[in-house]
Motif scaffolding. Structure first.
Motif, PDB file in Angstrom:
ATOM      1  N   MET A 333       0.609  -1.311   0.013  1.00 17.16           N
ATOM      2  CA  MET A 333       0.121   0.170  -0.079  1.00 17.16           C
ATOM      3  C   MET A 333       0.775   0.846  -0.055  1.00 17.16           C
ATOM      4  O   MET A 333       0.146   2.293  -0.259  1.00 17.16           O
ATOM      5  N   ARG A 334       2.128   1.454   0.368  1.00 18.36           N
ATOM      6  CA  ARG A 334       3.056   2.376   0.572  1.00 18.36           C
ATOM      7  C   ARG A 334       3.335   2.415  -0.661  1.00 18.36           C
ATOM      8  O   ARG A 334       3.677   3.990  -1.481  1.00 18.36           O
ATOM      9  N   CYS A 335       3.626   1.972  -1.785  1.00 21.68           N
ATOM     10  CA  CYS A 335       3.831   2.129  -3.240  1.00 21.68           C
ATOM     11  C   CYS A 335       2.409   2.397  -4.499  1.00 21.68           C
ATOM     12  O   CYS A 335       3.244   2.434  -5.723  1.00 21.68           O
ATOM     13  N   MET A 336       1.570   1.475  -4.358  1.00 14.81           N
ATOM     14  CA  MET A 336       0.921   0.916  -4.836  1.00 14.81           C
ATOM     15  C   MET A 336      -0.754   1.667  -4.614  1.00 14.81           C
ATOM     16  O   MET A 336      -0.741   1.822  -3.128  1.00 14.81           O
ATOM     17  N   LYS A 337      -1.969   2.128  -5.667  1.00 14.95           N
ATOM     18  CA  LYS A 337      -2.855   2.306  -5.693  1.00 14.95           C
ATOM     19  C   LYS A 337      -3.723   0.509  -4.894  1.00 14.95           C
ATOM     20  O   LYS A 337      -2.916  -0.591  -5.155  1.00 14.95           O
ATOM     21  N   GLU A 338      -4.870   0.621  -3.906  1.00 16.34           N
ATOM     22  CA  GLU A 338      -5.184  -0.625  -3.282  1.00 16.34           C
ATOM     23  C   GLU A 338      -5.527  -1.520  -4.230  1.00 16.34           C
ATOM     24  O   GLU A 338      -5.604  -2.577  -4.584  1.00 16.34           O
ATOM     25  N   THR A 339      -6.343  -0.700  -6.029  1.00 18.52           N
ATOM     26  CA  THR A 339      -6.764  -1.275  -6.682  1.00 18.52           C
ATOM     27  C   THR A 339      -5.465  -2.200  -7.162  1.00 18.52           C
ATOM     28  O   THR A 339      -5.931  -3.352  -7.935  1.00 18.52           O
ATOM     29  N   THR A 340      -4.465  -1.771  -7.735  1.00 14.68           N
ATOM     30  CA  THR A 340      -3.469  -2.371  -8.008  1.00 14.68           C
ATOM     31  C   THR A 340      -3.130  -3.142  -7.452  1.00 14.68           C
ATOM     32  O   THR A 340      -2.994  -4.426  -7.713  1.00 14.68           O
ATOM     33  N   VAL A 341      -3.426  -3.185  -5.609  1.00 15.37           N
ATOM     34  CA  VAL A 341      -2.881  -4.147  -5.394  1.00 15.37           C
ATOM     35  C   VAL A 341      -3.963  -5.673  -5.624  1.00 15.37           C
ATOM     36  O   VAL A 341      -3.319  -6.499  -5.874  1.00 15.37           O
ATOM     37  N   ALA A 342      -5.116  -5.301  -5.638  1.00 13.61           N
ATOM     38  CA  ALA A 342      -6.138  -5.786  -5.943  1.00 13.61           C
ATOM     39  C   ALA A 342      -5.954  -7.331  -6.877  1.00 13.61           C
ATOM     40  O   ALA A 342      -6.429  -8.013  -6.848  1.00 13.61           O
ATOM     41  N   LYS A 343      -5.865  -6.478  -8.268  1.00 19.00           N
ATOM     42  CA  LYS A 343      -5.679  -6.960  -9.272  1.00 19.00           C
ATOM     43  C   LYS A 343      -4.661  -8.502  -9.290  1.00 19.00           C
ATOM     44  O   LYS A 343      -4.769  -9.112  -9.705  1.00 19.00           O
ATOM     45  N   LEU A 344      -3.156  -7.888  -8.343  1.00 22.03           N
ATOM     46  CA  LEU A 344      -1.659  -8.783  -8.544  1.00 22.03           C
ATOM     47  C   LEU A 344      -2.584  -9.928  -7.585  1.00 22.03           C
ATOM     48  O   LEU A 344      -2.593 -11.032  -7.660  1.00 22.03           O
ATOM     49  N   SER A 345      -3.390  -9.418  -6.431  1.00 24.35           N
ATOM     50  CA  SER A 345      -3.637 -10.337  -5.432  1.00 24.35           C
ATOM     51  C   SER A 345      -4.748 -11.337  -6.656  1.00 24.35           C
ATOM     52  O   SER A 345      -4.251 -12.962  -6.815  1.00 24.35           O
ATOM     53  N   ALA A 346      -5.569 -11.408  -7.616  1.00 22.99           N
ATOM     54  CA  ALA A 346      -5.908 -11.912  -8.202  1.00 22.99           C
ATOM     55  C   ALA A 346      -5.572 -13.169  -9.154  1.00 22.99           C
ATOM     56  O   ALA A 346      -5.441 -14.247  -9.288  1.00 22.99           O
ATOM     57  N   LEU A 347      -4.389 -12.317  -9.615  1.00 28.63           N
ATOM     58  CA  LEU A 347      -3.698 -12.979 -10.750  1.00 28.63           C
ATOM     59  C   LEU A 347      -2.609 -14.030  -9.801  1.00 28.63           C
ATOM     60  O   LEU A 347      -2.752 -15.132 -10.690  1.00 28.63           O
ATOM     61  N   PHE A 348      -2.429 -13.647  -8.661  1.00 26.02           N
ATOM     62  CA  PHE A 348      -1.514 -14.802  -7.849  1.00 26.02           C
ATOM     63  C   PHE A 348      -2.741 -15.529  -7.644  1.00 26.02           C
ATOM     64  O   PHE A 348      -1.823 -17.155  -7.244  1.00 26.02           O
ATOM     65  N   ARG A 349      -4.019 -15.779  -7.644  1.00 27.28           N
ATOM     66  CA  ARG A 349      -4.783 -16.253  -6.800  1.00 27.28           C
ATOM     67  C   ARG A 349      -4.923 -17.243  -8.206  1.00 27.28           C
ATOM     68  O   ARG A 349      -5.010 -18.761  -8.082  1.00 27.28           O
ATOM     69  N   ALA A 350      -5.111 -16.989  -9.546  1.00 28.00           N
ATOM     70  CA  ALA A 350      -5.463 -17.281 -10.274  1.00 28.00           C
ATOM     71  C   ALA A 350      -3.959 -18.687 -10.918  1.00 28.00           C
ATOM     72  O   ALA A 350      -4.138 -19.998 -11.190  1.00 28.00           O
ATOM     73  N   ALA A 351      -2.651 -17.940 -10.652  1.00 30.34           N
ATOM     74  CA  ALA A 351      -1.342 -18.941 -10.978  1.00 30.34           C
ATOM     75  C   ALA A 351      -1.856 -20.252  -9.952  1.00 30.34           C
ATOM     76  O   ALA A 351      -1.387 -21.214 -10.204  1.00 30.34           O
ATOM     77  N   SER A 352      -1.671 -20.074  -8.676  1.00 28.41           N
ATOM     78  CA  SER A 352      -2.012 -21.118  -7.448  1.00 28.41           C
ATOM     79  C   SER A 352      -3.027 -21.616  -8.024  1.00 28.41           C
ATOM     80  O   SER A 352      -2.290 -23.231  -7.644  1.00 28.41           O
ATOM     81  N   TYR A 353      -4.172 -21.741  -8.205  1.00 32.27           N
ATOM     82  CA  TYR A 353      -4.876 -22.373  -8.828  1.00 32.27           C
ATOM     83  C   TYR A 353      -4.567 -23.493 -10.312  1.00 32.27           C
ATOM     84  O   TYR A 353      -4.967 -24.893 -10.149  1.00 32.27           O
ATOM     85  N   ILE A 354      -3.862 -23.017 -10.937  1.00 34.50           N
ATOM     86  CA  ILE A 354      -3.276 -23.567 -12.243  1.00 34.50           C
ATOM     87  C   ILE A 354      -2.241 -24.651 -11.553  1.00 34.50           C
ATOM     88  O   ILE A 354      -2.140 -25.815 -11.971  1.00 34.50           O
ATOM     89  N   LEU A 355      -1.562 -24.245 -10.722  1.00 33.63           N
ATOM     90  CA  LEU A 355      -0.344 -24.891  -9.600  1.00 33.63           C
ATOM     91  C   LEU A 355      -0.879 -25.544  -9.457  1.00 33.63           C
ATOM     92  O   LEU A 355      -0.638 -27.307  -9.514  1.00 33.63           O
ATOM     93  N   LEU A 356      -2.030 -26.158  -8.557  1.00 38.99           N
ATOM     94  CA  LEU A 356      -3.066 -26.834  -7.926  1.00 38.99           C
ATOM     95  C   LEU A 356      -3.635 -28.201  -8.861  1.00 38.99           C
ATOM     96  O   LEU A 356      -2.979 -29.564  -8.763  1.00 38.99           O
ATOM     97  N   ALA A 357      -3.794 -27.641 -10.321  1.00 38.20           N
ATOM     98  CA  ALA A 357      -4.552 -28.630 -11.001  1.00 38.20           C
ATOM     99  C   ALA A 357      -3.807 -29.402 -11.789  1.00 38.20           C
ATOM    100  O   ALA A 357      -4.395 -30.866 -11.738  1.00 38.20           O
ATOM    101  N   PHE A 358      -1.998 -29.051 -11.862  1.00 35.50           N
ATOM    102  CA  PHE A 358      -1.306 -29.873 -12.301  1.00 35.50           C
ATOM    103  C   PHE A 358       0.052 -30.511 -10.910  1.00 35.50           C
ATOM    104  O   PHE A 358       0.664 -31.683 -11.422  1.00 35.50           O
TER     105      PHE A 358
END
Length: 464
Positions: A333-358
């Motif tokens: 939050m010190r270096c990014m807007k909260e919506t930017t952080v939220a978008k990064l969070s969604a991408l990391f969550r998607a990546a974790s599910y792809i990894l879990l599937a394989f």
């Protein structure tokens, strides 16, 4: 001493309520799932020796498929029964107070936990009695009522301070994962050492402590009291006379919830609120689907997790999610807007599910927890942005509508993932997690759209 106590009351508020409720939830979830699997096995195979040891039947496709459908019925029951109270209680809490809405779910969960304990103790009771336990837990909205009342409470407490509200909600959101860590560790230990009876007993104890904490410690915020004493004129008109028939109770408060969400607002705030509610729905759709099939998926070959290892994985996963909110989020939050952080969070969550599937072995599954560390951030930001759009006298109504959306996602998620998992089991068991990743990409797209909308509400602006 009194001033110190009041200051502490403002600092420590709903966090222990969420912690205790989620600790109980994450203790009981694998416990009732394991009990359903065992009961199904006993009814299908008629062999107690095999069924009391998951190692002997975890690869049986018939047991897996039947248990998955029973879990679907459990989730459907919980969902359908929890929708009416979820719609009603938020608007009601805007006038009657947040505390009692927080206490009601724990009171009913005490009865639900007692029934689950009885089902485990009495071998002749059918597995379908677990559906009655789900119904009891859903009568007051379950976890969605805890969330709507807790986050409405924090919105009352942080009126006029957007950055403080976001961080306070992030801390409260982190209690879901801290409670998950505690619940999975404690639940796994109790199940391994003392059996399911001890896990159900711990679940009951968590809800006893939650009710005592709410009754003895919490006080409704002053801003919430003001909103309830002097509601806006149109809401007063909606309430009607004191002699209004009780059968109109749900309709009245449901109407207030819909009005808070669909009323015209300046600029694109109404559309923005709708997008945020859709994001909340998708996040919960994925979260419920995750917990519905994860135990079955990890116990199946080639991963072949034991119940204890499943508990360890979930504890590590929840601990890292909590760290993401308590440690990583304030730094970002010190270096990014909260919506930017939220978008990064969604991408990391998607990546974790792809990894879990394989994932085909233990270290890959545990790597999923590491990749998904920031996953909990986006929902905390979504709650903060949503509460900033509505007025002080609409917080409960808005969160009530979001909660009812969350309640419907229990049924929809169970239909999608518990229904899909048995179908993909012979070919690609990880397919449900690929679908979860796609859903998270949709959240990313919606957050990007929201971030590009012009800011028309001053409370949506964060001070750097």
């Amino acid at each position: 001493m009194s001033a110190w106590k009041e200051k502490l009351r403002r600092l420590v508020t709903v966090e222990p309520v969420i912690f205790l409720y989620m600790t109980g939830t994450f203790i009981v979830t694998p416990a009732y799932q394991q009990m359903i699997i065992t009961k199904v096995c006993q009814e299908l195979l008629k062999n107690d020796t095999i069924c009391t040891n998951p190692e002997h039947h975890k690869d049986d496709e018939e047991v897996q498929a039947t248990a998955s459908y029973i879990l679907l019925l459990f989730s459907a029951t919980l969902s359908l029964i929890s929708i009416p109270p979820a719609i009603m209680l938020g608007s009601w809490s805007d006038r009657a107070g947040r505390r009692w809405v927080m206490a009601l779910p724990s009171m009913l969960c005490l009865l639900s936990g007692g029934l689950l304990l009885a089902i485990d103790l009495l071998e002749n009771l059918s597995v379908y009695w677990t559906l009655m336990a789900a119904a009891l837990a859903g009568l007051t909205g379950g976890h969605v009522s805890i969330f709507l009342s807790s986050f409405s409470y924090l919105a009352d407490l942080t009126v006029g301070s957007s950055s403080s509200r976001t961080l306070r909600m992030a801390v409260a959101e982190s209690m879901i994962f801290v409670g998950g860590t505690t619940g999975f560790l404690l639940g796994g230990f109790l199940e391994q050492e003392y059996g399911l009876k001890a896990a159900f007993g711990a679940y009951i104890s968590c809800h006893v402590l939650a009710v005592l904490y709410i009754a003895l410690w919490l006080r409704d915020p002053a801003t919430g009291k003001i909103a309830r004493i002097a509601p806006c004129k149109e809401d007063t008109d909606e309430q009607g006379s004191n002699t209004e028939e009780s059968r109109m109770f749900i309709l009245k408060y449901a109407k207030l919830s819909f009005k808070a969400v669909f009323k015209k607002r300046s600029g694109q705030d109404r559309l923005k609120l709708h997008f945020l509610i859709v994001c909340t729905f998708i996040n919960n759709l994925v979260a419920v689907g995750d917990q519905s099939i994860l135990l079955l998926y990890l116990m199946y070959e080639p991963r072949e997790f034991t119940t204890a290892l499943y508990g360890v994985f979930n504890s590590v996963r929840m601990l890292l999610l909590g760290f993401g909110l308590l440690g990583l989020f304030p730094l970002l939050m010190r270096c990014m807007k909260e919506t930017t952080v939220a978008k990064l969070s969604a991408l990391f969550r998607a990546a974790s599910y792809i990894l879990l599937a394989f994932s085909s072995n233990t270290w890959m599954v545990f790597l999923v927890a590491v990749v998904g560390t920031p996953s909990g951030i986006n929902q905390a930001v979504i709650r903060s942005l949503s509460s900033a759009i509505v007025g002080a006298d609409e917080q409960g109504a808005m969160f009530s509508f979001s909660a009812s959306v969350e309640a419907t996602c229990i049924l929809i998620s169970a239909t999608i993932f518990n229904g899909l998992y048995p179908l993909t089991l012979p070919t690609f068991p990880g397919m449900p997690f690929i679908i979860m990743a796609v859903f998270m990409l949709i959240v990313f797209i919606l957050l990007q759209w929201i971030s590009e909308m012009p800011v028309t509400h001053p409370r949506l602006v964060l001070s750097d």
